[in-house]
Enzyme design. Structure first.
Site, short mmCIF file in Angstrom:
data_model
loop_
_atom_site.label_atom_id
_atom_site.label_comp_id
_atom_site.label_asym_id
_atom_site.label_seq_id
_atom_site.Cartn_x
_atom_site.Cartn_y
_atom_site.Cartn_z
N ALA A 1 19.11 -15.53 -43.98
CA ALA A 1 20.57 -15.32 -43.99
C ALA A 1 20.99 -14.11 -43.17
O ALA A 1 22.17 -13.78 -43.11
CB ALA A 1 21.05 -15.17 -45.43
N GLY B 1 28.01 -13.07 -46.39
CA GLY B 1 27.52 -12.20 -45.31
C GLY B 1 26.21 -11.59 -45.77
O GLY B 1 25.87 -11.70 -46.94
N THR B 2 25.42 -10.91 -44.89
CA THR B 2 24.06 -10.60 -45.34
C THR B 2 23.57 -9.16 -45.30
O THR B 2 23.62 -8.51 -46.32
CB THR B 2 23.05 -11.54 -44.67
OG1 THR B 2 23.61 -12.84 -44.68
CG2 THR B 2 21.78 -11.57 -45.43
N THR B 3 23.07 -8.64 -44.18
CA THR B 3 22.42 -7.31 -44.27
C THR B 3 23.24 -6.21 -43.59
O THR B 3 23.56 -6.34 -42.40
CB THR B 3 21.02 -7.35 -43.63
OG1 THR B 3 20.28 -8.37 -44.26
CG2 THR B 3 20.29 -6.03 -43.81
#
Lengths: 246, 266
Positions: B225, B43-45
């Site tokens: 991403a 998962g990213t931000t």
């Protein structure tokens, strides 16, 4: 001593008498449906009669506090492990009873070298579709299910009388405040049935009960958006009830 | 079923109960059997900052595995209890498992001990899980970098905590962000807090939400991403608020309007 079947049966019978005698003073816990969910209530000299078991499950107990506590913890452990390993939707009272505490209680009761549990439990559930379910569990593992509410008490006579009245009252149509008033009235009537009425420590009227004891009451509310739908009634709600029935 | 009480256990600890039932967090993967080149989903931000009424927590929706976009509707802000949210960057499988353990841990404690776990206890519970996870993280399969946001009903204060992968927690008084898109927005957050029209903690809910939407869109601009908001496909960032009233997620309906107004060029 117990190698003969007769002696074993006699010992089991003695245990029934022993537990029933010990339970005799247990004060009623009632659970009924109301128009937004399920209500569970009871008076006690100290708090510790009504509990939350899981998201949609409540427990009421009479008997020895240590025994109620052990079974409460067993139910909590089973419910939370099941909810974690599968899903909260798989945690149902029928499964907890049928495959969990009922067989264990029966086994414990019939193993006559072990101390019996001095308990009677009331369990209530509001399922995901908003349908209430009520269960009564005895110290020997015997359990019964009820559609329109139920009661537990130390006295079987009181239980039978109050149960009839619960079934004759349309609780499911009542709002919470009316359901509370009516359950208080039934509790008051139950005092008149109680064989242990002459005990000076036990309040004889509803007014005395409010003054000397604690009213514990909680709801499983079908209107709550959150996962856990159990909540204890607030002091304000109980104060309002007290002024309307006291 | 045992009715015996063990005096050496910690009452109300769900993780301990899980381990007694045979669950093992740290022994699920044998490093000797690991295959090289395994690509795991990430998962990213995610970000969080204090605003006037509490804390805002936000995250994008994309999950990736290497160069591949695996999923565009990943929920990286997870409710733990009525007053607590966890935002995750890293491997979703591990992070979701952590969130499930924590959810059950806090509820089990509250029900069994008949009192709410303290905020310090909650913060420590996540540290403990991260510490249990170090082996997985070192193998490159389970790195999780969470943000923990909660509201302390006793002190009436919101709190943000950031963790490293070993379980150390750091209390954040202004803002934090984690995940591959976070370097881009951390600078913006600092700039906004120091030289913006108002410090972050004085901003209204509406201003805080607008900033969060813009920050995630900016992160997505520079980090492949991190997923962008795509209103045409009903894909919006996750935005939640933790206040005295508990947590609240903004609905897709609310976010549709907010994204439109927030992302309009000035």
């Amino acid at each position: 001593m117990f190698e003969e079947p007769y002696r074993w049966m006699e010992a089991v019978s003695t245990r029934h008498s022993y537990v029933q005698e010990k339970l005799k003073m247990g004060q009623p816990v009632l659970s009924v449906p109301f128009n937004e969910g399920v209500l569970i209530m009871g008076f006690a000299p100290q708090p510790g009669k009504i509990f939350e078991v899981y998201d949609r499950i409540a427990l009421g107990g009479v008997g020895h506090p240590a025994d109620v506590e052990r079974l409460r913890m067993t139910l909590l452990d089973m419910a939370h492990l099941e909810g974690f390993n599968r899903s909260a939707q798989d945690v149902t009272l029928a499964r907890l009873l049928q495959f969990g505490i009922a067989p264990a209680l029966k086994q414990n009761f019939e193993e006559i070298q072990r101390a019996p549990y001095i308990i009677r439990l009331l369990l209530a559930e509001l399922d995901g579709d908003g349908h209430p379910h009520f269960f009564r569990v005895n110290y020997d593992g015997h359990w019964e299910t009820f559609k329109s509410g139920t009661v537990i008490s130390g006295s079987e006579k009181v239980m039978d009388e109050v149960q009839k009245k619960i079934q004759d009252t349309p609780f499911a149509t009542f709002p919470l405040d009316k359901a509370l008033e009516e359950t208080c009235r039934l509790w008051d009537e139950s005092r008149k049935q109680d064989e242990g009425e002459d005990d000076k420590d036990v309040p004889k009227t509803l007014k005395e009960a409010f003054e000397q004891w604690y009213l514990e009451a909680a709801v499983l509310s079908g209107k709550v958006e959150r996962r856990a739908i159990y909540r204890m009634l607030t002091e304000e709600e109980i104060g309002k009830l007290k002024s309307s029935v006291g | 079923m045992s009715f015996q009480t063990d005096p050496h256990t910690s009452p109300g600890d769900f993780f301990e109960l899980l381990e007694k039932s045979g669950y093992r967090w740290h022994a699920r993967i044998d490093s000797a059997q690991m295959q090289s080149g395994v690509t795991v989903t990430h998962g990213t931000t995610v970000l969080a900052f204090h605003y006037k009424d509490g804390v805002i927590v936000a995250g994008d929706r994309r999950a990736t595995a290497g160069n591949s976009i695996m999923y565009e509707l990943c929920d990286k802000v997870i409710p733990i209890d009525d007053y607590t949210l966890m935002a995750i960057a890293g491997v979703p499988a591990t992070a979701f498992e952590m969130a499930r353990v924590l959810t059950h841990n806090f509820e089990y404690y509250r029900r069994s001990q008949m009192q709410v776990m303290s905020v310090e206890g909650k913060i420590r519970a996540l540290s403990k899980l991260l510490k249990e996870n170090v082996g997985m993280a070192m193998q490159g399969l389970g790195v999780v970098s969470p943000i923990f946001a909660t509201y302390d009903i006793k002190s009436k204060k919101a709190a943000i905590h950031f963790y490293d992968m070993l379980g150390a927690d750091f209390k954040i008084s202004t803002h934090t962000a984690t995940g591959s898109g976070s370097p881009t927005i951390r600078g913006i957050l600092e700039h906004e807090d120091l030289w913006g029209e108002h410090p972050l903690v004085e901003r209204s809910e509406s201003d805080a939400v607008t900033l969060a939407i813009r920050l995630l869109q900016t992160a997505a601009q520079f980090d492949s991403a991190t997923g962008k908001a795509r209103p045409e496909d009903n894909i919006f960032p996750t935005i939640a608020l933790v206040t005295e009233a508990g947590y609240r997620f903004l609905s897709d309906k609310d976010l549709a309007g907010l994204c439109e107004s927030s992302l309009k060029r000035g």
